[in-house]
Scaffold this motif. Sequence first.
Motif, PDB file in Angstrom:
ATOM      1  N   THR A  82       0.847  -1.195   0.000  1.00 30.94           N
ATOM      2  CA  THR A  82       0.000   0.000   0.000  1.00 30.94           C
ATOM      3  C   THR A  82       0.882   1.245   0.000  1.00 30.94           C
ATOM      4  OG1 THR A  82      -0.087   0.114   2.422  1.00 30.94           O
ATOM      5  CG2 THR A  82      -1.862  -1.110   1.340  1.00 30.94           C
ATOM      6  N   ALA A  83       0.302   2.356  -0.421  1.00 33.93           N
ATOM      7  CA  ALA A  83       0.991   3.648  -0.346  1.00 33.93           C
ATOM      8  C   ALA A  83       0.050   4.642   0.323  1.00 33.93           C
ATOM      9  CB  ALA A  83       1.364   4.134  -1.748  1.00 33.93           C
ATOM     10  N   LYS A  84       0.606   5.797   0.704  1.00 27.41           N
ATOM     11  CA  LYS A  84      -0.171   6.880   1.339  1.00 27.41           C
ATOM     12  C   LYS A  84      -1.033   6.342   2.485  1.00 27.41           C
ATOM     13  CE  LYS A  84       1.554   9.774  -1.627  1.00 27.41           C
ATOM     14  NZ  LYS A  84       2.753  10.477  -1.180  1.00 27.41           N
ATOM     15  N   GLU A  85      -0.346   5.813   3.475  1.00 33.06           N
ATOM     16  CA  GLU A  85      -0.980   5.312   4.712  1.00 33.06           C
ATOM     17  C   GLU A  85      -2.150   4.366   4.442  1.00 33.06           C
ATOM     18  OE1 GLU A  85      -0.535   9.185   5.725  1.00 33.06           O
ATOM     19  OE2 GLU A  85       1.437   8.293   6.097  1.00 33.06           O
ATOM     20  N   GLY A  86      -1.977   3.511   3.453  1.00 30.72           N
ATOM     21  CA  GLY A  86      -3.009   2.501   3.242  1.00 30.72           C
ATOM     22  C   GLY A  86      -4.151   2.944   2.335  1.00 30.72           C
ATOM     23  N   ALA A  87      -4.118   4.174   1.843  1.00 28.41           N
ATOM     24  CA  ALA A  87      -5.216   4.654   0.995  1.00 28.41           C
ATOM     25  C   ALA A  87      -5.132   4.074  -0.419  1.00 28.41           C
ATOM     26  CB  ALA A  87      -5.202   6.179   0.925  1.00 28.41           C
ATOM     27  N   ILE A  88      -3.933   3.646  -0.803  1.00 27.67           N
ATOM     28  CA  ILE A  88      -3.688   3.183  -2.169  1.00 27.67           C
ATOM     29  C   ILE A  88      -3.213   1.738  -2.131  1.00 27.67           C
ATOM     30  CG2 ILE A  88      -2.117   3.453  -4.136  1.00 27.67           C
ATOM     31  CD1 ILE A  88      -2.059   6.457  -3.547  1.00 27.67           C
ATOM     32  N   SER A  89      -3.801   0.902  -2.966  1.00 23.99           N
ATOM     33  CA  SER A  89      -3.253  -0.442  -3.160  1.00 23.99           C
ATOM     34  C   SER A  89      -2.257  -0.380  -4.308  1.00 23.99           C
ATOM     35  CB  SER A  89      -4.372  -1.438  -3.527  1.00 23.99           C
ATOM     36  OG  SER A  89      -3.801  -2.694  -3.842  1.00 23.99           O
ATOM     37  N   THR A  90      -1.062  -0.909  -4.102  1.00 27.28           N
ATOM     38  CA  THR A  90      -0.080  -0.901  -5.187  1.00 27.28           C
ATOM     39  C   THR A  90      -0.280  -2.099  -6.117  1.00 27.28           C
ATOM     40  OG1 THR A  90       1.531  -2.042  -3.810  1.00 27.28           O
ATOM     41  CG2 THR A  90       1.633   0.361  -3.836  1.00 27.28           C
ATOM     42  N   ILE A  91      -1.185  -2.990  -5.735  1.00 27.81           N
ATOM     43  CA  ILE A  91      -1.632  -4.035  -6.662  1.00 27.81           C
ATOM     44  C   ILE A  91      -3.028  -3.617  -7.117  1.00 27.81           C
ATOM     45  CG2 ILE A  91      -2.097  -6.493  -6.987  1.00 27.81           C
ATOM     46  CD1 ILE A  91       0.844  -5.876  -6.205  1.00 27.81           C
ATOM     47  N   VAL A  92      -3.176  -3.408  -8.421  1.00 23.42           N
ATOM     48  CA  VAL A  92      -4.427  -2.853  -8.956  1.00 23.42           C
ATOM     49  C   VAL A  92      -4.947  -3.747 -10.082  1.00 23.42           C
ATOM     50  CG1 VAL A  92      -3.944  -0.445  -8.334  1.00 23.42           C
ATOM     51  CG2 VAL A  92      -3.043  -1.365 -10.480  1.00 23.42           C
ATOM     52  N   PRO A  93      -6.236  -3.599 -10.422  1.00 25.85           N
ATOM     53  CA  PRO A  93      -6.758  -4.427 -11.526  1.00 25.85           C
ATOM     54  C   PRO A  93      -5.973  -4.220 -12.822  1.00 25.85           C
ATOM     55  CG  PRO A  93      -8.571  -3.439 -10.314  1.00 25.85           C
ATOM     56  CD  PRO A  93      -7.307  -2.829  -9.764  1.00 25.85           C
ATOM     57  N   MET A  94      -5.746  -2.952 -13.181  1.00 21.42           N
ATOM     58  CA  MET A  94      -4.982  -2.646 -14.395  1.00 21.42           C
ATOM     59  C   MET A  94      -4.077  -1.463 -14.083  1.00 21.42           C
ATOM     60  SD  MET A  94      -6.390  -1.465 -18.171  1.00 21.42           S
ATOM     61  CE  MET A  94      -6.846  -3.022 -18.914  1.00 21.42           C
TER      62      MET A  94
ATOM     63  N   PRO B  39      -4.167  -7.403   2.678  1.00 19.30           N
ATOM     64  CA  PRO B  39      -5.467  -8.015   3.049  1.00 19.30           C
ATOM     65  C   PRO B  39      -6.645  -7.044   2.935  1.00 19.30           C
ATOM     66  CG  PRO B  39      -3.790  -8.483   4.731  1.00 19.30           C
ATOM     67  CD  PRO B  39      -3.126  -7.623   3.684  1.00 19.30           C
ATOM     68  N   ASP B  40      -6.398  -5.718   3.111  1.00 23.12           N
ATOM     69  CA  ASP B  40      -7.503  -4.757   2.977  1.00 23.12           C
ATOM     70  C   ASP B  40      -8.049  -4.713   1.552  1.00 23.12           C
ATOM     71  OD1 ASP B  40      -7.104  -4.103   5.563  1.00 23.12           O
ATOM     72  OD2 ASP B  40      -6.301  -2.084   5.199  1.00 23.12           O
ATOM     73  N   PHE B  41      -7.217  -5.057   0.583  1.00 20.60           N
ATOM     74  CA  PHE B  41      -7.646  -4.951  -0.821  1.00 20.60           C
ATOM     75  C   PHE B  41      -7.796  -6.307  -1.494  1.00 20.60           C
ATOM     76  CE2 PHE B  41      -5.610  -0.842   0.062  1.00 20.60           C
ATOM     77  CZ  PHE B  41      -6.580   0.030  -0.399  1.00 20.60           C
ATOM     78  N   ARG B  42      -7.301  -7.358  -0.855  1.00 22.72           N
ATOM     79  CA  ARG B  42      -7.272  -8.683  -1.495  1.00 22.72           C
ATOM     80  C   ARG B  42      -8.668  -9.169  -1.914  1.00 22.72           C
ATOM     81  NH1 ARG B  42      -4.176 -12.436   2.169  1.00 22.72           N
ATOM     82  NH2 ARG B  42      -2.372 -11.163   1.593  1.00 22.72           N
TER      83      ARG B  42
ATOM     84  N   ARG C 168     -11.436   6.392  -8.315  1.00 18.81           N
ATOM     85  CA  ARG C 168     -11.981   6.549  -6.960  1.00 18.81           C
ATOM     86  C   ARG C 168     -10.989   7.288  -6.067  1.00 18.81           C
ATOM     87  NH1 ARG C 168     -14.505   2.029  -6.758  1.00 18.81           N
ATOM     88  NH2 ARG C 168     -12.718   0.771  -6.142  1.00 18.81           N
ATOM     89  N   TYR C 169      -9.720   6.962  -6.211  1.00 18.23           N
ATOM     90  CA  TYR C 169      -8.701   7.666  -5.405  1.00 18.23           C
ATOM     91  C   TYR C 169      -8.704   9.160  -5.734  1.00 18.23           C
ATOM     92  CZ  TYR C 169      -4.338   9.310  -3.491  1.00 18.23           C
ATOM     93  OH  TYR C 169      -3.402  10.043  -2.808  1.00 18.23           O
ATOM     94  N   GLU C 170      -8.755   9.473  -7.032  1.00 20.19           N
ATOM     95  CA  GLU C 170      -8.748  10.892  -7.421  1.00 20.19           C
ATOM     96  C   GLU C 170      -9.967  11.616  -6.859  1.00 20.19           C
ATOM     97  OE1 GLU C 170      -5.947  11.885  -8.476  1.00 20.19           O
ATOM     98  OE2 GLU C 170      -5.586  11.511 -10.607  1.00 20.19           O
ATOM     99  N   GLN C 171     -11.125  10.906  -6.810  1.00 19.03           N
ATOM    100  CA  GLN C 171     -12.373  11.538  -6.336  1.00 19.03           C
ATOM    101  C   GLN C 171     -12.424  11.632  -4.823  1.00 19.03           C
ATOM    102  OE1 GLN C 171     -14.562  12.736  -8.468  1.00 19.03           O
ATOM    103  NE2 GLN C 171     -13.789  11.822 -10.360  1.00 19.03           N
ATOM    104  N   THR C 172     -11.970  10.551  -4.135  1.00 21.25           N
ATOM    105  CA  THR C 172     -12.253  10.457  -2.690  1.00 21.25           C
ATOM    106  C   THR C 172     -11.013  10.393  -1.826  1.00 21.25           C
ATOM    107  OG1 THR C 172     -12.193   8.032  -2.597  1.00 21.25           O
ATOM    108  CG2 THR C 172     -14.284   9.035  -3.283  1.00 21.25           C
TER     109      THR C 172
END
Length: 501
Positions: A405-417, A459-462, A494-498
Amino acid sequence: SAQRILCPRLRQRIMDADAAAALIPAGANVGMSGFTGAGYPKAVPQALAARMRAHHDHGEADRISIWTGASTAPELDGALAEVDGIELRLPYQSDPVCRQKINEGRMEYIDIHLSHVAPYAWAGFFGKLDVAVIEVAGITEQGELIPSSSIGNNKTWIDLADRVILEVNHGQSAGLDGMHDVYYGTALPPHRQPIPLTGPQQRIGERYLHCPPEKIIAVVETNAPDRNSRFSEPDEASRRIAGHLLEFFSREVDAGRLPANLLPLQSGVGNIANAVLAGLADGPFENLTAYTEVLQDGMLSLLKSGKLASASATAFSLSPDANRDLAEHIDFYRDRIVLRPQEISNHPEVIRRLGVIAMNGMIEADLYGNVNSTHVMGTRIMNGIGGSGDFARNGYLSVFMTPSTAKEGAISTIVPMVSHVDHTEHDVQIVVTEQGLADLRGLPPRERARRIIEHCAHPDFRPRLLDYFERASASGRGLHTPHLLSEALSWHERYEQTGRM
Ligand code: 0RQ
């Protein structure tokens, strides 16, 4: 200057930085030395920035384009970017002011593989090189140039530029003399010949850079340290990433796929790379070698402890403490370190031949193993691709590492695309996060996805990644590399919006 500038003819060209900067015309293409904060000119760029500021205050245009080896420092990129003095910049940079100007669309930036820069310049793709500004450690009686703490593209800039300005830095260790290997045998097709390098420590070139003295229009004396940024102690995530990787190496040795002393190591810069080097210092591997771009503190410690037998690179990137150690033990290090032009340190042919283990950081990876190293949320440049592609595409092993994760868990560095692709699924073999390591070699796409989700995602994003993958797999669309196109980049949106993915 008595000891550092021995050539009488070039002593006559000594002048101050303002006078030298005045010889660089507005609009020029300028090739500068410098690689990861080492060996960049320290005085002329700042003098140039002061001139530009004065011109801009009077409404006169005064900008240049800058070609370097890689990143430099606040005295070069920072100073010139601050006064809006850079029209176009290439290649790798990591300066916060440059980054901001590039992302605001006020500075052009060409981000290409570091091994491609010299051949592209030779081919003329960037236009004509007007001036080279190169830091050296000294000038011999015959007028040969003793390279500094990096070589980067210096040979190419000196060869291509109409005029050359030298900065002789008295602050660099005089003992650097003899550490360099400047290869003069490269050419463009159809005249290319094999690069005759078969071992990481082999010398195939010359000790000094050559420049016809009539091209040298100024010699400026400086006495200033390199950027020498401090490294932070590896954090917990970095230590765990290093741990997973070292366990993997041990398994590969047991399986007979790596020799007991591994293969020549390439390591990127930063916290994680430092943790991997620290891990190697405590690990079971002996008689290691490095064929890399940048030597940071960890590499010097490994050399010192004897775990690392030799190291080849194009530049140092050291903390002040490590730099002091280098200067104090320069004879020891000179026997074990070779600095080369980046065209050779990053040469695809050599990297493939030696079977380099490439270990680089990344911003994000997707389910199928595509990697984004450069663009946050697909649009904002962070640094650049640097040498990561040279090594990943051509290495024996290509490893990409990041916390999950990056930015204190706000971002998953494993993404769909991935929102930008630097390294395709075809060039990425091993993905490591603090959660674990995914060995993607030999796996078809859907198995790669399961492995990355299981081993690397937080685990938060899995569960959401698995849900995406399963719905994509049930969509009835193409099942080779399943995606839901309308959702594939929705995490970034979603990250850009929220502010959270
Ligand atoms: O930003 O400092 O503002 O918080 O990116 O991230 O985790 O500190 O890791 O320093 O190793 O950098 C890919 C940029 C990683 C680097 C990259 C944010 C994160 C932080 C840095 P903050 P970390 P690193 C040889 C090899 C390309 C060049 C290369 C790089 C900042 O490794 O430039 O490999 N590689 N060269 O918060 C949003 C994400 C993010 C993210 C990280 N998914 N989304 N922000 N960050 N992941 C060397 C040379 O070529 C010279």
